[in-house]
Design a protein around this motif. Sequence first.
Motif, mmCIF file in Angstrom:
data_model
loop_
_atom_site.group_PDB
_atom_site.id
_atom_site.type_symbol
_atom_site.label_atom_id
_atom_site.label_comp_id
_atom_site.label_asym_id
_atom_site.label_seq_id
_atom_site.Cartn_x
_atom_site.Cartn_y
_atom_site.Cartn_z
ATOM 1 N N LYS A 323 23.469 25.982 -26.195
ATOM 2 C CA LYS A 323 24.642 26.265 -25.374
ATOM 3 C C LYS A 323 24.293 26.249 -23.885
ATOM 4 O O LYS A 323 25.006 25.690 -23.045
ATOM 5 N N ALA A 324 23.170 26.834 -23.546
ATOM 6 C CA ALA A 324 22.745 26.844 -22.140
ATOM 7 C C ALA A 324 22.472 25.429 -21.648
ATOM 8 O O ALA A 324 22.797 25.049 -20.511
ATOM 9 N N ALA A 325 21.902 24.577 -22.522
ATOM 10 C CA ALA A 325 21.623 23.185 -22.132
ATOM 11 C C ALA A 325 22.913 22.435 -21.925
ATOM 12 O O ALA A 325 23.044 21.638 -20.972
ATOM 13 N N GLU A 326 23.954 22.656 -22.788
ATOM 14 C CA GLU A 326 25.228 21.963 -22.622
ATOM 15 C C GLU A 326 25.921 22.410 -21.346
ATOM 16 O O GLU A 326 26.497 21.586 -20.607
ATOM 17 N N ARG A 329 24.347 20.700 -18.450
ATOM 18 C CA ARG A 329 24.680 19.283 -18.374
ATOM 19 C C ARG A 329 26.081 19.098 -17.835
ATOM 20 O O ARG A 329 26.334 18.208 -17.011
ATOM 21 N N GLU A 330 27.028 19.956 -18.258
ATOM 22 C CA GLU A 330 28.396 19.856 -17.757
ATOM 23 C C GLU A 330 28.437 20.174 -16.254
ATOM 24 O O GLU A 330 29.139 19.516 -15.478
ATOM 25 N N GLN A 331 27.697 21.155 -15.850
ATOM 26 C CA GLN A 331 27.675 21.519 -14.415
ATOM 27 C C GLN A 331 27.116 20.366 -13.578
ATOM 28 O O GLN A 331 27.627 20.059 -12.497
ATOM 29 N N GLN A 332 26.141 19.681 -14.090
ATOM 30 C CA GLN A 332 25.549 18.554 -13.357
ATOM 31 C C GLN A 332 26.532 17.401 -13.254
ATOM 32 O O GLN A 332 26.653 16.753 -12.210
ATOM 33 N N GLU A 333 27.277 17.130 -14.341
ATOM 34 C CA GLU A 333 28.266 16.056 -14.306
ATOM 35 C C GLU A 333 29.375 16.380 -13.321
ATOM 36 O O GLU A 333 29.873 15.526 -12.604
ATOM 37 N N GLN A 334 29.776 17.635 -13.252
ATOM 38 C CA GLN A 334 30.825 18.050 -12.326
ATOM 39 C C GLN A 334 30.381 17.847 -10.882
ATOM 40 O O GLN A 334 31.159 17.403 -10.040
#
Length: 347
Positions: A323-326, A329-334
Amino acid sequence: MNTAENKRSIMVGVFVLVAIVIFVIGILTLGGQQKRFIESITVNTVFGDVEGLKVGNNVWFSGVKIGTVKQISLHGESQVQVVMSIEESARKFIRENSKARISSESLIGNKIIEIFGGTPAAGPVEDGDVLASEANLNTDDIMKTLQENNKNLATITGNFSEISNRLVRGEGTVGTLLTDSTLAKDFKSMVASLESTSQNAVRASRDLSRFTSKLGTQGSLANELLTDTTVFNKLEQSMAQLEEATQSATKMAQNLEQASGRFNNENNAVGVLLNDQTFANQLQRTMQNLETSSQKFDENMEALQSNILFRGFFRKREKEEQKAAEEAREQQEQQQQEQQPVKEDNQ
């Protein structure tokens, strides 16, 4: 009185008249030579030695006869007073501070008195004045000097004769040079070597001259070093930096030397590691034990994960990590999406 006696009386009268005329002419001539009929003044002077001067000898001034010696008499203890008869017309040229000296008309001629010198500031000489005298070289002294010179010349001639004889016999250094052919050849060789050396010196001076002329060529490194202050300053700065780097390298070498010295010291940890073989063996065994322990720990952890009691804990932890990895990853895409419009606006 008959005719013959008359003729005889006439002839005697004529001869007597001619004799009187000749006598008068002779008196006038002698008087003219002695200045007897010319107005004159008397001037005195005193000499230590008149050197054979006689009454009637001439008195000269600047090479011109202006009078005669009128009287010579002893004066004082050992001096001689000379009275001169000077023409009145020459008085204005003779000054009160003029001097008189005894000279000769020629090398062996009659003695004369020569008046010379005097300054325009002094007044003309007057009748009865006394002129200062100047001693002259005596003929006897001159002859003595000539005799001494002749003796010296004879001695010098004898010495030269002896020297020439020694040279002919080959005595001395110069005689050896003149007679010894081997020494003469050596001397010629030395002269040839000197000539070669001088030629080499001339060539070297020419090369040096060409080199110095190249130093003044515009654009050359030497010319820039000698004339361009900017290049000189840069070179000076580079030398200073090089000196600093050399000092730093020296300090580093010293530090490395000190450190290497410490490596050999067994009182510190590095020295013990490098020099104590027993400690090195112990450390090696300890590392082997740690490696064995880590392997056993891994095996134990795998055994715990497969155990029913700890299986739920490890699964929960695995889900949290996913969950922490996902989220990351979402924060980086944003963040990438937010930065893309800014780049398009800049273009």
